[in-house]
Each structure stands twice: as C-alpha cells, then as structure tokens.
Design an enzyme around this catalytic site. Structure first.
Site, short mmCIF file in Angstrom:
data_model
loop_
_atom_site.label_atom_id
_atom_site.label_comp_id
_atom_site.label_asym_id
_atom_site.label_seq_id
_atom_site.Cartn_x
_atom_site.Cartn_y
_atom_site.Cartn_z
N ARG A 285 -1.90 -5.85 -8.44
CA ARG A 285 -0.73 -6.68 -8.20
C ARG A 285 -0.57 -7.72 -9.30
NH1 ARG A 285 -2.94 -7.84 -2.34
NH2 ARG A 285 -4.69 -8.01 -3.74
N HIS B 125 0.84 -1.21 0.00
CA HIS B 125 0.00 0.00 0.00
C HIS B 125 0.88 1.26 0.00
CE1 HIS B 125 -3.02 -2.67 2.31
NE2 HIS B 125 -3.57 -2.45 1.13
N SER C 4 -2.93 -7.72 2.91
CA SER C 4 -3.21 -7.62 4.35
C SER C 4 -3.67 -8.97 4.88
CB SER C 4 -4.31 -6.58 4.60
OG SER C 4 -3.93 -5.34 4.09
N LYS D 245 -18.05 -5.55 8.04
CA LYS D 245 -16.84 -6.34 7.84
C LYS D 245 -15.99 -6.26 9.10
CE LYS D 245 -13.23 -6.74 4.35
NZ LYS D 245 -12.68 -6.09 3.16
O1 PNS Z 1 -8.99 -2.69 0.38
P1 PNS Z 1 -10.26 -3.18 -0.23
O2 PNS Z 1 -11.10 -3.92 0.82
O3 PNS Z 1 -10.04 -3.97 -1.48
O4 PNS Z 1 -11.13 -1.87 -0.65
C1 PNS Z 1 -12.40 -1.98 -1.23
C2 PNS Z 1 -13.08 -0.60 -1.34
C3 PNS Z 1 -13.08 0.10 -0.01
C4 PNS Z 1 -12.32 0.25 -2.35
C5 PNS Z 1 -14.54 -0.85 -1.85
O5 PNS Z 1 -15.14 -1.84 -1.08
C6 PNS Z 1 -15.40 0.40 -1.84
O6 PNS Z 1 -15.18 1.32 -2.60
N1 PNS Z 1 -16.40 0.43 -0.95
C7 PNS Z 1 -17.30 1.56 -0.80
C8 PNS Z 1 -18.70 1.22 -1.32
C9 PNS Z 1 -18.83 1.48 -2.80
O7 PNS Z 1 -18.64 2.58 -3.28
N2 PNS Z 1 -19.12 0.41 -3.55
C10 PNS Z 1 -19.32 0.49 -4.97
C11 PNS Z 1 -17.99 0.30 -5.68
S1 PNS Z 1 -18.20 -0.89 -6.91
#
Ligand code: PNS
Length: 177
Positions: A91, A18, A129, A42
């Site tokens: 990645r 990150h 993570s 979560k």
């Molecule tokens: O580190 P992660 O868990 O892969 O991050 C995922 C994240 C936070 C980027 C994604 O879950 C997100 O944007 N959540 C907010 C809700 C949202 O906007 N969802 C629609 C996107 S398709």
C-alpha cells in the site's frame, strides 16, 4: 506452463483492498490461492472457518480463485501446492520494510519461489483490517471498504448493531453517560 500464485494473509477480515489485489492477481496468474494463516497464537476476531467462508463468498465471481488455509512455513505450503509465486499487496512505503524482509526470508528458505508485489487501487491505499475493526469498534461506518457480509458480521461482533449509524440523538446503544 501454468503459473499458480499464493496470496497469503490473516484476512481478519477481508477488505476491498484485499479483493482488489485478488482481482488483479487473477488476471495475471492462471490460478490464485487465497491462503489464510491458521495461527492459534494470534487472537483473530473471526474464526478461520468464518474467514474462509467470507473470502469464498466475496470471490465467487472470480473463476480462477480458490480459498484455503495453512499453518507452518508459507514456502512449504506454496511448494506443496505447486505455487511458484507469492503475491503480497503493497500500500504505502510503511509496508515496504516488513514486506521486503519477509520476501527475502522466503527467498532464502526457497529460492524457487518469487514474491510479487502488487499495488491496490489508490482508493484503498490506506485501508487495513486493523483500521476497519477499530472504526467499527468506536461506532463508525466501514461501508464501501469491506463487502456487505463483512460489514454485517463486524457490526454484530463488535459494533452497535446499527450498521455504523448512531442511534437517535447520536448516542450509541449501551450505558448512558
Ligand atoms: O495478513 P498478514 O498478517 O500481514 O500476513 C502475514 C503472513 C501470513 C503472510 C505471514 O505471517 C506468514 O507468511 N506466516 C507464515 C509463517 C512463515 O512462513 N513465516 C516466515 C515468513 S518471513
């Protein structure tokens, strides 16, 4: 015009992968906001406040980085912050499908906001993570993969308190078997 980017994620916990993306993004954009998702559904290992503190600490040498949290739709948050770019790290090919779907959904929700994918250094291409937590849980060392502050907290929370080094005789603390 100044370009503000949002780098969203769970960061539970932040890894050197990150941080590599944050550093690259900080060279490309005028400002990069690390936006940590507040998601009560979560179960995270670290609280939101802890995750924010850790990312702040790990990025304090990079002047154009700020750390924040958000809930709800990412594009709504980005719009509120005046960000035109969402940064995501890619990645391996296995990341692609999920990231592609997310980027296109976000574009449908707000066509003014662009997702920019960045590759971390190949040294971190396998790092996540989830794997970091798994390794610590079973007594392995994640030294060099996460900042020392994260290593220390992981060891306290889910490790054996020896910093990933097995105790004398190679046995972990706890019940002998
Ligand atoms: O580190 P992660 O868990 O892969 O991050 C995922 C994240 C936070 C980027 C994604 O879950 C997100 O944007 N959540 C907010 C809700 C949202 O906007 N969802 C629609 C996107 S398709």
């Amino acid at each position: 015009m100044k370009v503000l980017a949002v780098y969203p994620g769970s960061f539970d916990p932040v890894t050197y992968g990150h941080l590599d993306i944050i550093r690259r993004g900080s060279r490309l954009f005028d400002r990069i906001v690390v936006a940590i998702l507040r998601n009560p559904e979560k179960k995270a290992l670290f609280s939101l406040a802890e995750r924010k503190r850790i990312v702040r600490l790990a990025t304090r040498g990079i002047p154009n980085v700020t750390v924040d949290s958000f809930d709800g739709l990412l594009v709504d948050y980005a719009r509120r912050r005046g960000a035109r770019v969402i940064v995501r790290g890619l990645r391996a090919l296995s990341d692609f499908e999920y990231e592609y779907q997310m980027a296109l959904m976000n574009r449908r929700l707000d066509s003014e906001i662009e997702t920019v994918f960045m590759m971390p250094s190949e040294a971190y291409s396998y790092l996540s993570s989830r794997l970091v937590k798994e390794v610590v849980r079973v007594g392995g060392s994640v030294s060099g993969l996460v900042p020392p502050e994260v290593e220390r907290r992981l060891d306290q929370r889910i490790g054996n308190g020896t910093g990933g080094k097995k105790g004398r005789g190679g046995r972990r603390k706890g019940k002998a078997s």
